[in-house]
Design a protein around this motif. Structure first.
Motif, PDB file in Angstrom:
ATOM      1  N   TYR A   1       0.839  -1.204   0.000  1.00  0.00           N
ATOM      2  CA  TYR A   1       0.000   0.000   0.000  1.00  0.00           C
ATOM      3  C   TYR A   1       0.869   1.247   0.000  1.00  0.00           C
ATOM      4  O   TYR A   1       1.833   1.361   0.762  1.00  0.00           O
ATOM      5  N   ARG A   2       0.530   2.180  -0.848  1.00  0.00           N
ATOM      6  CA  ARG A   2       1.199   3.475  -0.864  1.00  0.00           C
ATOM      7  C   ARG A   2       0.132   4.569  -0.794  1.00  0.00           C
ATOM      8  O   ARG A   2      -0.788   4.608  -1.620  1.00  0.00           O
ATOM      9  N   TYR A   3       0.288   5.433   0.183  1.00  0.00           N
ATOM     10  CA  TYR A   3      -0.675   6.510   0.384  1.00  0.00           C
ATOM     11  C   TYR A   3      -0.723   7.427  -0.834  1.00  0.00           C
ATOM     12  O   TYR A   3       0.319   7.838  -1.356  1.00  0.00           O
ATOM     13  N   ARG A   4      -1.938   7.749  -1.269  1.00  0.00           N
ATOM     14  CA  ARG A   4      -2.151   8.688  -2.365  1.00  0.00           C
ATOM     15  C   ARG A   4      -2.673   9.999  -1.771  1.00  0.00           C
ATOM     16  O   ARG A   4      -3.702   9.988  -1.092  1.00  0.00           O
ATOM     17  N   PRO A   5      -1.971  11.109  -1.990  1.00  0.00           N
ATOM     18  CA  PRO A   5      -2.378  12.380  -1.392  1.00  0.00           C
ATOM     19  C   PRO A   5      -3.854  12.682  -1.643  1.00  0.00           C
ATOM     20  O   PRO A   5      -4.359  12.507  -2.753  1.00  0.00           O
ATOM     21  N   GLN A   6      -4.530  13.130  -0.603  1.00  0.00           N
ATOM     22  CA  GLN A   6      -5.967  13.371  -0.657  1.00  0.00           C
ATOM     23  C   GLN A   6      -6.350  14.301   0.482  1.00  0.00           C
ATOM     24  O   GLN A   6      -5.560  14.508   1.413  1.00  0.00           O
ATOM     25  N   PRO A   7      -7.544  14.875   0.458  1.00  0.00           N
ATOM     26  CA  PRO A   7      -7.959  15.758   1.553  1.00  0.00           C
ATOM     27  C   PRO A   7      -8.003  15.007   2.885  1.00  0.00           C
ATOM     28  O   PRO A   7      -8.296  13.809   2.935  1.00  0.00           O
ATOM     29  N   ALA A   8      -7.700  15.722   3.963  1.00  0.00           N
ATOM     30  CA  ALA A   8      -7.807  15.132   5.293  1.00  0.00           C
ATOM     31  C   ALA A   8      -9.256  14.758   5.583  1.00  0.00           C
ATOM     32  O   ALA A   8     -10.186  15.325   5.003  1.00  0.00           O
TER      33      ALA A   8
END
Length: 252
Positions: A180-187
């Motif tokens: 899993y790699r975090y994908r930038p997104q709103p908090a």
């Protein structure tokens, strides 16, 4: 294996609740099943309706192929969870389940469905620390890793037949979370409540506290004595913490 009173292939409910009770939707750890939350359902019912996800490849879904990509699992989970969002609801995930619950909360919020609370347990915040590659270990190495974390019933690990049945699913789950790699997104707009063991060999407290960066709402951290599966030795305390936050007006 605990017998659910209602639900579906994906979602299990083990205890009846009062009419209109808020829902707590639970996401198991790698290798875990819906029944790992039976104790929490028992502790919170009937005031809270606890639902637990059953991923493919375990218990009565053992013949189904497990899903070894976390985003693919999110794609499958979200439509199932949406069916249960017709009343106030919160999400609770442990370890791999915490990341899955976090991603599910994001998808739900995009469609206007805001969880009351997101509980993240025994899991570092996204972007914190390098992932191991336990899914690449041979069978003996993977079994030793599972024993180190105390995450599987000893009776299963002591039975060659049982461990051979569940090991492919555990390996698949490890692959899902470790790739899993975090994908930038709103908090997240919902409050986040983090829970951690003070001697977790996999998760530093500072890395759990970093979940505060991923919400625009309130953030609370609770620590308990124990390792990665701290709830096993602190069920009464963990249940009380969760119940306290689910009390109307307690966490917004």
């Amino acid at each position: 294996m605990a017998v659910p009173v209602t639900g579906s292939a994906w979602v299990k409910c083990f205890h009846r609740s009062v009419a209109g009770a808020p829902r707590l939707i639970c996401f198991p750890h790698a290798g875990g099943s819906a029944s790992s939350f039976h104790w929490l359902s028992q502790a919170l019912s009937p005031a809270v309706e606890v639902l637990a996800l059953q991923y493919p490849g375990r218990q009565e879904r053992l013949v189904e192929e497990p899903i070894d990509d976390l985003y693919a699992l999110v794609d499958r989970v979200v439509p199932e969870v949406r069916k249960w969002c017709d009343r106030p609801f919160a999400l609770y995930g442990h370890s791999m389940g915490a990341t899955l619950a976090f991603e599910t909360a994001g998808r739900l919020e995009q469609t206007g469905l805001k969880p009351q609370i997101l509980f993240v347990s025994g899991r570092r915040a996204p972007r914190r620390g390098a992932e191991s590659e336990r899914y690449r270990l041979d069978d003996e190495g993977l079994i030793e890793e599972i024993k180190r974390l105390n995450g599987t019933d000893a009776g299963v690990l002591d039975s060659d037949e049982l461990i051979r049945m569940v090991l492919p699913t555990i390996r698949s789950d490890y692959r899902a979370i470790e790739t899993y790699r975090y994908r930038p997104q709103p908090a997240r707009a919902c409050p986040v409540v983090a829970l951690a063991g003070d001697h977790d060999p996999d998760t530093e407290i500072a890395d759990v506290e970093a979940w505060r960066e991923f919400t625009t709402g309130d953030f609370t951290l609770h620590t308990f004595a124990g390792g990665h599966f701290f709830a096993d030795d602190n069920k009464e305390q963990v249940g009380a913490v969760v119940a306290g936050h689910l009390t109307p007006g307690a966490a917004r």
